[in-house]
Design a protein around this motif. Structure first.
Motif, PDB file in Angstrom:
ATOM      1  N   SER A  81      80.792  72.425  33.273  1.00  0.00           N
ATOM      2  CA  SER A  81      81.625  71.602  32.393  1.00  0.00           C
ATOM      3  C   SER A  81      81.018  70.221  32.199  1.00  0.00           C
ATOM      4  CB  SER A  81      83.029  71.500  32.985  1.00  0.00           C
ATOM      5  OG  SER A  81      83.832  70.653  32.195  1.00  0.00           O
ATOM      6  N   GLU A 201      92.633  64.552  21.343  1.00  0.00           N
ATOM      7  CA  GLU A 201      92.917  65.790  20.622  1.00  0.00           C
ATOM      8  C   GLU A 201      92.956  65.515  19.127  1.00  0.00           C
ATOM      9  OE1 GLU A 201      96.538  67.441  21.999  1.00  0.00           O
ATOM     10  OE2 GLU A 201      95.631  68.477  23.713  1.00  0.00           O
ATOM     11  N   THR A 240      85.789  72.678  20.670  1.00  0.00           N
ATOM     12  CA  THR A 240      86.255  74.061  20.697  1.00  0.00           C
ATOM     13  C   THR A 240      85.183  75.007  21.224  1.00  0.00           C
ATOM     14  OG1 THR A 240      87.633  73.556  18.784  1.00  0.00           O
ATOM     15  CG2 THR A 240      87.287  75.882  19.306  1.00  0.00           C
ATOM     16  N   GLU A 242      82.629  74.249  23.130  1.00  0.00           N
ATOM     17  CA  GLU A 242      82.409  73.995  24.559  1.00  0.00           C
ATOM     18  C   GLU A 242      83.543  74.602  25.393  1.00  0.00           C
ATOM     19  OE1 GLU A 242      79.851  71.432  22.340  1.00  0.00           O
ATOM     20  OE2 GLU A 242      81.990  71.896  22.182  1.00  0.00           O
ATOM     21  N   GLU A 243      84.777  74.506  24.860  1.00  0.00           N
ATOM     22  CA  GLU A 243      85.898  75.089  25.605  1.00  0.00           C
ATOM     23  C   GLU A 243      85.785  76.603  25.665  1.00  0.00           C
ATOM     24  OE1 GLU A 243      90.777  74.700  25.734  1.00  0.00           O
ATOM     25  OE2 GLU A 243      89.671  74.178  23.923  1.00  0.00           O
ATOM     26  N   GLU A 244      85.370  77.225  24.568  1.00  0.00           N
ATOM     27  CA  GLU A 244      85.187  78.668  24.589  1.00  0.00           C
ATOM     28  C   GLU A 244      84.070  79.071  25.543  1.00  0.00           C
ATOM     29  OE1 GLU A 244      84.499  79.762  20.596  1.00  0.00           O
ATOM     30  OE2 GLU A 244      86.580  79.506  19.930  1.00  0.00           O
ATOM     31  N   ASN A 247      85.423  78.758  29.049  1.00  0.00           N
ATOM     32  CA  ASN A 247      86.328  79.864  29.367  1.00  0.00           C
ATOM     33  C   ASN A 247      85.568  81.150  29.635  1.00  0.00           C
ATOM     34  OD1 ASN A 247      88.597  78.235  29.093  1.00  0.00           O
ATOM     35  ND2 ASN A 247      88.851  78.729  26.914  1.00  0.00           N
TER      36      ASN A 247
END
Length: 668
Positions: A81, A201, A240, A242-244, A247
């Protein structure tokens, strides 16, 4: 508090009340029921956990592996992360710096139209239209990589109530600029120069199809427009992707970690099974060896430590089998020797008996010394015959040839026959035998001959060692057991002698010669007779306080005993009398209310353990309590009023004379 009540008594009452309340709560049946309901489902799991070492090892391995995998997963996810965010931040700053430079360059570039004067045209240009065009132009280069928002100067200050947003706010991609840019970032941009960034956000307006907010990196800077007025320009970079990616990495690490934990658990189970299986096999074989199956051996494969353990275990089992076989052969030879000698001695003993009887009958014609020798010879031959008969009986027990001929009998009849046979000895000793609990039938399935032999031995021993005092025989029955207790008030037993008294040829004082009593095998045979019935023969005694022997038999044959209807320690023992005296004193003290000199004090208990004989010649026996259980204090010997000093001294002198005449030890 009532008048006249001391403060200390009130405080003690409060403390005592609190303690009673705690005891009631601790002993509450509802609480015990709840605890029982909670514990009952857990007992099988707890029992399995305690008995299964393989389960404990595998569970421990799984827990440790899970802990390590979780720790490593957190570390890896944190590093990944951080790397993704650092890369995104670096690329975003580079992209935003280029956009800020382009926007400031466009604001500083002169605008010319139709060859007119530049200064006049620049002043007449529309800053709002120019800013809209700038936002669209800057956002078109990023497509979905970022969004651009522009806010007027002073947008970092709180808006007035009822205001419709911030003046001059505009953004690309249906982004709500006032909600997407944090107030802290706007204030920082308004009050200082340079580039500022933060994580927030991206929130969209209502016309964007209700798109969900997305995490983003927001970078802002204070610039000037074509008219030289300040405004704030912000780049919003969605996170988005990076978050995917994060995950996906989390799911991969979780799947791999779960697989690793399961794999480690399986490996631990296999490894522990290789170690535990031989141990379980050894435990099973050891149990079978203890059950008498001495031919059992472990299966040995390989040459490792487990194989060496199996070989050592087999050698140990073989040596034990050999030693046990030797001991069995030796014991068999000893039993055979005793049996053969006992049988072989019968013929010469019969001849010697006949000759001794002839000499004994003619002793009146001899001189006093020879006549006394004839009497001693006859007495010792009687004792030798008894010893020979006892040795034959012991050899039958040792050989396992003793048979039980059980039939329903009334123990009261057996006790009467025993007492009738012991009356001459009791009269000679000055002892009276009393029977209690013979008002109701005491029926049991037993061998009458063996029970009579046991009781005869107990009663005769009590008379011989009772020092002229009363002997009490008590009968009782309760549940599935019947019992007969023989109580005497003689010299008693020292600590530890209650178990050794049943040993063969045991004597309390080995230094004294055995001139009275039996052969020393009576109680040993009595114990074997009790065991043959599935019953108990137990002894209790205290020095100077007499002794009590209790025979407990099952009411029906082959029924296991769970208790005895007669307590082993009689109620008139010193300990019980001391407890009774203390309780009586406590009751007297609580009844009088004072403990001062003027109050009534309880009389001290009678120190003499000898119950005096009642004035009447015949007394009704006390019936046994059919509901009595072991240790609950079924009634024993009633203690009448105290004897006079003259009677006690006379009894003590008589007992001393009798003890001086007897030279027999306490061993029975």
């Amino acid at each position: 508090m009532q008048p006249g009540t001391p403060r200390g008594d009130s405080r003690r009452g409060v403390l005592r009340g609190g303690r009673l309340l705690k005891e009631r709560l601790a002993g509450s049946p509802v609480l015990r029921l709840c605890v029982r309901l909670v514990r009952r489902p857990l007992l099988p799991a707890v029992r399995l956990w305690r008995r299964n070492i393989q389960l404990r090892v595998v569970t421990g391995t799984l827990l440790l592996s899970l802990t390590v995998v979780l720790a490593l997963g957190f570390v890896v996810i944190a590093q990944v992360s951080k790397g993704l965010l650092d890369a995104k931040e670096e690329a975003a700053q580079s992209q935003a710096a280029g956009g800020f430079a382009v926007a400031q360059e466009k604001a500083n570039t002169p605008f010319a139209a139709d060859g007119s004067d530049v200064t006049d045209n620049k002043v007449g240009r529309d800053a709002s239209t120019w800013m809209n065009s700038l936002v669209k132009q800057l956002a078109s280069g990023g497509q979905t990589a970022f969004e651009v928002a522009a806010l007027g100067a002073g947008a970092g200050e709180p808006a007035a109530p009822g205001a419709q947003g911030v003046k001059g706010a505009r953004a690309s991609g249906n982004v709500d600029p006032t909600a997407s840019v944090p107030i802290t970032l706007r204030r920082a941009v308004n009050h200082a120069t340079g580039t500022f960034k933060t994580f927030s956000e991206i929130r969209y307006t209502a016309g964007s199809g209700e798109k969900a907010p997305a995490p983003a990196l927001v970078i802002g800077k204070r610039l000037t427009d074509i008219n030289g007025d300040p405004y704030d320009l912000y780049y919003l970079f969605p996170l988005t992707q990076e978050e995917e990616s994060l995950n996906l990495i989390k799911a991969t690490i979780a799947t791999a970690g779960l697989f690793v934990v399961v794999l480690l658990g399986a490996i631990a189970w296999l490894v522990v099974r290789q170690v535990v299986t031989p141990v379980r096999m050894a435990a099973g074989i050891a149990e079978r060896l203890s059950a008498g199956r001495l031919q059992e051996r472990m299966k040995v494969t390989g040459e490792d430590d487990i194989a060496r353990l199996g070989e050592a275990f087999n050698k140990m089992a073989q040596n034990l089998q050999h030693k046990i076989q030797q001991l069995e052969d030796l014991s068999r030879m000893q039993r055979r020797f005793v049996s053969d000698v006992s049988h072989e001695l019968r013929t010469p003993l019969t001849t010697v008996r006949m000759a001794a009887d002839v000499i004994h009958d003619a002793r009146v014609d001899f001189d006093p010394v020879t006549a006394r020798s004839a009497e001693l010879l006859a007495g010792q031959l009687d004792r030798f015959e008894s010893l020979l008969a006892d040795l034959l009986e012991i050899s039958r027990f040792d050989a396992g040839a003793a048979a039980l001929e059980a039939e329903p009998i009334d123990l009261r009849d057996v006790v009467r026959r025993v007492i009738d046979g012991a009356e001459p000895l009791a009269e000679h000793k000055g002892t009276r035998i009393r029977v209690l609990g013979d008002t109701q039938p005491v029926i049991a399935e037993a061998d009458s001959r063996r029970v009579e032999r046991v009781l005869r031995n107990l009663v005769v021993n009590a008379v011989e060692h009772g020092e002229g005092r009363d002997v009490v025989v008590r009968l009782a029955s309760a549940g599935g057991a019947v019992a007969v207790a023989v109580r005497d008030y003689g010299v008693g037993l020292k600590p530890g002698e209650a178990t050794r008294v049943f040993n063969r040829f045991w004597r309390a004082d080995p230094a004294r010669a055995r001139t009275t009593g039996g052969t020393g095998l009576g109680l040993s045979i009595a114990v074997e007779d009790a065991r043959l019935h599935g019953g108990w023969l137990q002894a209790w005694g205290e020095p100077g306080g007499g002794s009590q022997f209790r025979l407990t038999l099952p009411r029906t044959a082959d029924e296991p005993l769970r208790g005895s209807p007669i307590p082993l320690e009689p109620e008139d023992s010193r300990a019980n009398r001391a407890r009774a005296a203390a309780e009586a004193a406590a009751r007297a003290g609580s009844g009088n209310g004072t403990g001062g000199p003027g109050g009534d004090r309880p009389r001290p208990a009678d120190r003499s353990p000898i119950p005096p004989r009642p004035a009447v010649t015949t007394a009704l026996p006390v019936p046994a309590d059919p509901t009595a259980l072991p240790g609950n204090g079924a009634r024993v010997v009633a203690r009448p009023a105290e004897q006079s000093a003259a009677e006690r001294s006379a009894a003590e002198r008589s007992a001393a004379d009798t003890s001086a005449q007897e030279d027999g030890p306490r061993g029975r």
